[in-house]
Design a protein around this motif. Sequence first.
Motif, PDB file in Angstrom:
ATOM      1  N   ASP A  12      -0.654   4.971   0.570  1.00  0.00           N
ATOM      2  CA  ASP A  12       0.665   5.335   0.043  1.00  0.00           C
ATOM      3  C   ASP A  12       1.406   6.284   0.978  1.00  0.00           C
ATOM      4  O   ASP A  12       2.106   7.205   0.540  1.00  0.00           O
ATOM      5  CB  ASP A  12       0.532   5.950  -1.351  1.00  0.00           C
ATOM      6  N   GLY A  13       1.240   6.080   2.286  1.00  0.00           N
ATOM      7  CA  GLY A  13       2.004   6.842   3.263  1.00  0.00           C
ATOM      8  C   GLY A  13       1.528   8.249   3.517  1.00  0.00           C
ATOM      9  O   GLY A  13       2.261   9.058   4.105  1.00  0.00           O
ATOM     10  N   LYS A  14       0.282   8.563   3.131  1.00  0.00           N
ATOM     11  CA  LYS A  14      -0.220   9.925   3.336  1.00  0.00           C
ATOM     12  C   LYS A  14      -1.744   9.929   3.303  1.00  0.00           C
ATOM     13  O   LYS A  14      -2.377   8.972   2.845  1.00  0.00           O
ATOM     14  CB  LYS A  14       0.331  10.864   2.269  1.00  0.00           C
ATOM     15  N   PRO A  15      -2.349  11.024   3.790  1.00  0.00           N
ATOM     16  CA  PRO A  15      -3.806  11.139   3.698  1.00  0.00           C
ATOM     17  C   PRO A  15      -4.266  11.081   2.247  1.00  0.00           C
ATOM     18  O   PRO A  15      -3.638  11.663   1.354  1.00  0.00           O
ATOM     19  CB  PRO A  15      -4.081  12.512   4.320  1.00  0.00           C
ATOM     20  N   TYR A  16      -5.370  10.375   2.034  1.00  0.00           N
ATOM     21  CA  TYR A  16      -5.889  10.187   0.682  1.00  0.00           C
ATOM     22  C   TYR A  16      -7.347  10.643   0.655  1.00  0.00           C
ATOM     23  O   TYR A  16      -8.173  10.173   1.445  1.00  0.00           O
ATOM     24  CB  TYR A  16      -5.785   8.712   0.287  1.00  0.00           C
ATOM     25  N   THR A  17      -7.670  11.558  -0.245  1.00  0.00           N
ATOM     26  CA  THR A  17      -9.027  12.083  -0.345  1.00  0.00           C
ATOM     27  C   THR A  17      -9.980  11.001  -0.836  1.00  0.00           C
ATOM     28  O   THR A  17      -9.715  10.371  -1.868  1.00  0.00           O
ATOM     29  CB  THR A  17      -9.072  13.277  -1.303  1.00  0.00           C
ATOM     30  N   PRO A  18     -11.077  10.753  -0.120  1.00  0.00           N
ATOM     31  CA  PRO A  18     -12.001   9.691  -0.523  1.00  0.00           C
ATOM     32  C   PRO A  18     -12.614   9.957  -1.890  1.00  0.00           C
ATOM     33  O   PRO A  18     -12.753  11.111  -2.324  1.00  0.00           O
ATOM     34  CB  PRO A  18     -13.074   9.722   0.566  1.00  0.00           C
ATOM     35  N   ALA A  53      -0.619  -1.161  -2.595  1.00  0.00           N
ATOM     36  CA  ALA A  53      -0.026  -2.268  -1.835  1.00  0.00           C
ATOM     37  C   ALA A  53       0.682  -3.258  -2.756  1.00  0.00           C
ATOM     38  O   ALA A  53       1.753  -3.785  -2.421  1.00  0.00           O
ATOM     39  CB  ALA A  53      -1.103  -2.970  -1.016  1.00  0.00           C
ATOM     40  N   VAL A  54       0.099  -3.522  -3.917  1.00  0.00           N
ATOM     41  CA  VAL A  54       0.737  -4.409  -4.895  1.00  0.00           C
ATOM     42  C   VAL A  54       2.069  -3.814  -5.352  1.00  0.00           C
ATOM     43  O   VAL A  54       3.091  -4.499  -5.440  1.00  0.00           O
ATOM     44  CB  VAL A  54      -0.191  -4.646  -6.102  1.00  0.00           C
ATOM     45  N   GLY A  55       2.058  -2.516  -5.619  1.00  0.00           N
ATOM     46  CA  GLY A  55       3.283  -1.862  -6.056  1.00  0.00           C
ATOM     47  C   GLY A  55       4.365  -1.867  -4.991  1.00  0.00           C
ATOM     48  O   GLY A  55       5.550  -2.039  -5.292  1.00  0.00           O
ATOM     49  N   ALA A  56       3.969  -1.699  -3.732  1.00  0.00           N
ATOM     50  CA  ALA A  56       4.947  -1.650  -2.643  1.00  0.00           C
ATOM     51  C   ALA A  56       5.495  -3.027  -2.290  1.00  0.00           C
ATOM     52  O   ALA A  56       6.586  -3.138  -1.716  1.00  0.00           O
ATOM     53  CB  ALA A  56       4.305  -1.020  -1.407  1.00  0.00           C
ATOM     54  N   PHE A  57       4.741  -4.063  -2.634  1.00  0.00           N
ATOM     55  CA  PHE A  57       5.141  -5.422  -2.254  1.00  0.00           C
ATOM     56  C   PHE A  57       6.479  -5.827  -2.866  1.00  0.00           C
ATOM     57  O   PHE A  57       7.292  -6.505  -2.219  1.00  0.00           O
ATOM     58  CB  PHE A  57       4.057  -6.427  -2.644  1.00  0.00           C
ATOM     59  N   ALA A  58       6.730  -5.419  -4.075  1.00  0.00           N
ATOM     60  CA  ALA A  58       7.951  -5.847  -4.768  1.00  0.00           C
ATOM     61  C   ALA A  58       9.207  -5.501  -3.964  1.00  0.00           C
ATOM     62  O   ALA A  58      10.116  -6.330  -3.829  1.00  0.00           O
ATOM     63  CB  ALA A  58       8.007  -5.214  -6.155  1.00  0.00           C
ATOM     64  N   ASP A  59       9.259  -4.290  -3.436  1.00  0.00           N
ATOM     65  CA  ASP A  59      10.432  -3.884  -2.670  1.00  0.00           C
ATOM     66  C   ASP A  59      10.383  -4.385  -1.227  1.00  0.00           C
ATOM     67  O   ASP A  59      11.375  -4.883  -0.693  1.00  0.00           O
ATOM     68  CB  ASP A  59      10.573  -2.361  -2.669  1.00  0.00           C
ATOM     69  N   TRP A  60       9.222  -4.229  -0.580  1.00  0.00           N
ATOM     70  CA  TRP A  60       9.119  -4.602   0.839  1.00  0.00           C
ATOM     71  C   TRP A  60       9.387  -6.088   1.044  1.00  0.00           C
ATOM     72  O   TRP A  60      10.047  -6.483   2.004  1.00  0.00           O
ATOM     73  CB  TRP A  60       7.747  -4.227   1.377  1.00  0.00           C
ATOM     74  N   SER A  61       8.921  -6.926   0.148  1.00  0.00           N
ATOM     75  CA  SER A  61       9.081  -8.374   0.306  1.00  0.00           C
ATOM     76  C   SER A  61      10.531  -8.816   0.175  1.00  0.00           C
ATOM     77  O   SER A  61      10.881  -9.924   0.600  1.00  0.00           O
ATOM     78  CB  SER A  61       8.228  -9.118  -0.719  1.00  0.00           C
ATOM     79  N   THR A  62      11.381  -7.959  -0.409  1.00  0.00           N
ATOM     80  CA  THR A  62      12.787  -8.327  -0.588  1.00  0.00           C
ATOM     81  C   THR A  62      13.711  -7.667   0.437  1.00  0.00           C
ATOM     82  O   THR A  62      14.922  -7.878   0.384  1.00  0.00           O
ATOM     83  CB  THR A  62      13.263  -7.953  -2.010  1.00  0.00           C
ATOM     84  N   THR A  63      13.151  -6.879   1.347  1.00  0.00           N
ATOM     85  CA  THR A  63      13.982  -6.337   2.421  1.00  0.00           C
ATOM     86  C   THR A  63      14.439  -7.482   3.315  1.00  0.00           C
ATOM     87  O   THR A  63      13.780  -8.524   3.411  1.00  0.00           O
ATOM     88  CB  THR A  63      13.221  -5.299   3.259  1.00  0.00           C
ATOM     89  N   SER A  64      15.513  -7.285   3.996  1.00  0.00           N
ATOM     90  CA  SER A  64      16.023  -8.348   4.868  1.00  0.00           C
ATOM     91  C   SER A  64      15.187  -8.428   6.145  1.00  0.00           C
ATOM     92  O   SER A  64      14.604  -7.428   6.586  1.00  0.00           O
ATOM     93  CB  SER A  64      17.477  -8.070   5.234  1.00  0.00           C
ATOM     94  N   PRO A  65      15.115  -9.603   6.757  1.00  0.00           N
ATOM     95  CA  PRO A  65      14.427  -9.712   8.044  1.00  0.00           C
ATOM     96  C   PRO A  65      14.980  -8.735   9.075  1.00  0.00           C
ATOM     97  O   PRO A  65      14.205  -8.202   9.891  1.00  0.00           O
ATOM     98  CB  PRO A  65      14.680 -11.170   8.449  1.00  0.00           C
ATOM     99  N   GLN A  66      16.271  -8.475   9.026  1.00  0.00           N
ATOM    100  CA  GLN A  66      16.857  -7.532   9.972  1.00  0.00           C
ATOM    101  C   GLN A  66      16.315  -6.122   9.757  1.00  0.00           C
ATOM    102  O   GLN A  66      16.011  -5.410  10.720  1.00  0.00           O
ATOM    103  CB  GLN A  66      18.379  -7.521   9.838  1.00  0.00           C
ATOM    104  N   GLN A  67      16.171  -5.717   8.493  1.00  0.00           N
ATOM    105  CA  GLN A  67      15.611  -4.386   8.212  1.00  0.00           C
ATOM    106  C   GLN A  67      14.173  -4.280   8.721  1.00  0.00           C
ATOM    107  O   GLN A  67      13.787  -3.265   9.311  1.00  0.00           O
ATOM    108  CB  GLN A  67      15.635  -4.121   6.705  1.00  0.00           C
ATOM    109  N   ARG A  68      13.406  -5.322   8.480  1.00  0.00           N
ATOM    110  CA  ARG A  68      12.014  -5.291   8.943  1.00  0.00           C
ATOM    111  C   ARG A  68      11.955  -5.274  10.471  1.00  0.00           C
ATOM    112  O   ARG A  68      11.131  -4.575  11.068  1.00  0.00           O
ATOM    113  CB  ARG A  68      11.247  -6.482   8.359  1.00  0.00           C
TER     114      ARG A  68
END
Length: 493
Positions: A12-18, A53-68
Motif C-alpha cells: 500500500d505504498g509504504k513499509p509494512y510490518t511483517p 492490490a484488489v482494492g487498488a485495481f478498481a481505480d488503476w485499471s480505469t486510468t487512461s493509457p496516457q496517464q499510465r
Amino acid sequence: MTNHSRRYHWIDGKPYTPSGGETIDLINPSTEQLLGQVPAGTAADVDRAVAVAVGAFADWSTTSPQQRAEILARAAEGMQRQGKELAEVITAEVGAPAKISLSAQVGFPLNVLRSHVDILRDFAWSETIANSLVLKEPVGVVGAISPWNFPIQLVMAKLAPALAAGCTVVLKPSEYTPLTAYLLAEIFQEAGLPDGVFNIVCGTGPVVGEAISRHPLVNMVSMTGSTRAGRQVFAAASTTVKRMHLELGGKSASLVLPDADFDKAVRTTIDQAFFNSGQACLAWSRMLVPQERMAEAAEIAASQAALYRSGDPTSSETDLGPQQNKACFDRVQEYIGEAMASDATLVAGGPGRPDGIDRGWFVRPTVFADVRPGDRIAQEEVFGPVMSIIGYRDPQEGVAIANDSIFGLHGAVWAGDEQAAMPYVRQLRTGRIDVNGAKTNLVSPFGGYKQSGFGRELGIYGFESYLEIKSVQLAGDDTGGLEAGIRVREAQG
C-alpha cells in the motif's frame, strides 16, 4: 560495511510490518559476509498485499493509457538517475561485475520500461469485427515471482507490462536478491504510482510463492525460475484456474555450421555462455561443431576462456563474478567433477576456485571438449561458467543433437550468411534464436518451448499477456447469415 537490511514488506505504498518475526540473511557472494536481512513473509502477509492490490485495481485499471505512460516515463527517469546506486546493490547481492551491473543488469530493464511507454502511445485497446466490439482489458491482480540472477530485469519484464496494461502487482522477489525490488518500489512511488498498485512480499518460494500462486484473488501468476520450481507454481496456481506465464530453464545450443566464421562463432559462444558467470537461463552452454574441427574449437575456446579475469566484482578489471550462493557453487563443482570422471576432455578451468582467490563462490571458467550428447553436463542446466563442446558428423545430426533436450529456450545458428542459416533455424525447437551473433532485441518476444515454459515476455507479445479479451455483440444493422439467425431465435424465444 553498509547494512542493507529491509525488515519490512512494501504494501500500500509504504513499509509494512511483517506478521511474523523470522528473517532471511542476505550474503555477499564475493566476500561471504552478511549484507543485511529481510523478512521471511507469511501467507498472512500475502493476504494483506493481495487485498490491497484488489482494492487498488478498481481505480488503476480505469486510468487512461496516457496517464499510465506518464508514470512509467517518470519511473524510467528515476531509474536513470539512480542507475549507479541500483548497480552497486546488484554487484553486492548478485556478485555481477560492476560494468555488467550498470550496462546490462540496470541498462536492459531500463530499456524494457521505456519500451512500454512507447507501446502505450499507440496501442489499439479495441477493434470491430462485423457487429462485435472487441475490448482489451487488464487481467487483474498479477502475482509476480522472480529469480535472483537478474533481479531488476526479470522483475521489470513482468512489472512494466502489468502496470502498462492497468494491472496491480504483488511481487515476491528472490529471497537471495530482494534489495533492488525495494528501490524500484520507491522509484515508482516518486513517479506518482498510486498506493497499492505495486506491492512486495519477501520470503521463500514454499511459503510466499505458494501463497501467491494459490490465492483465489490473484488473477495471473508470472514466474521466472527453474523448471522444478515452475512445476510447483503451476500445480499451486491450477487449483484456482488462473492465467499462467512460466519462463523456466534452458540448455541452449549454439550450432556452428561448416561454412561459418569459425573463430567468431566459438569466441562469441564462450562469451555468451559465461555472461553473468553463466547464471542465465538463455546461456548457450552447448556448442555444436563439426567433429573434424573439434580440436580447433577446443583450442579457440580455451584461449577465449583464458581471457576472463575473476575477482572483486567492484573492480573495473573483473570480467567474471562469483556464483550467487554456496548451493549454486557446490552444484557447479559437482557437474565439473562428474565431467572430469567421464570421457570428456578438460581444455580450460576445472574444479575449485580460480588461482589466488580463497573466499567467495567463484568458479573457474571451464570448457570441456568431446562431450557426448547424452552426458549429464550436456543435458542439465549447470548455471555456471561451464561450456560443453559436442561434435556432429553432419549438420542434420547437429540439429538433432540441439533438439535432444527437454528444454527449448534460446539458441544460435552460425553460417556463412543468414540465408544459409534459415533452414536450420526453422528446424530448431526453441523460442529464440540468434543468427551469426545478432544483437539482443528487448522488444521482440522471449520465451520457450517444451519444459522451458510457456507464454512470452517483452514487447507487444509480452504486454498482451496481461490483457483479457472481451467480445461485445452489438445489435446495429442486420448483417444477415448465422449472426442474424441467432438474434431472431433469441427474440422469438
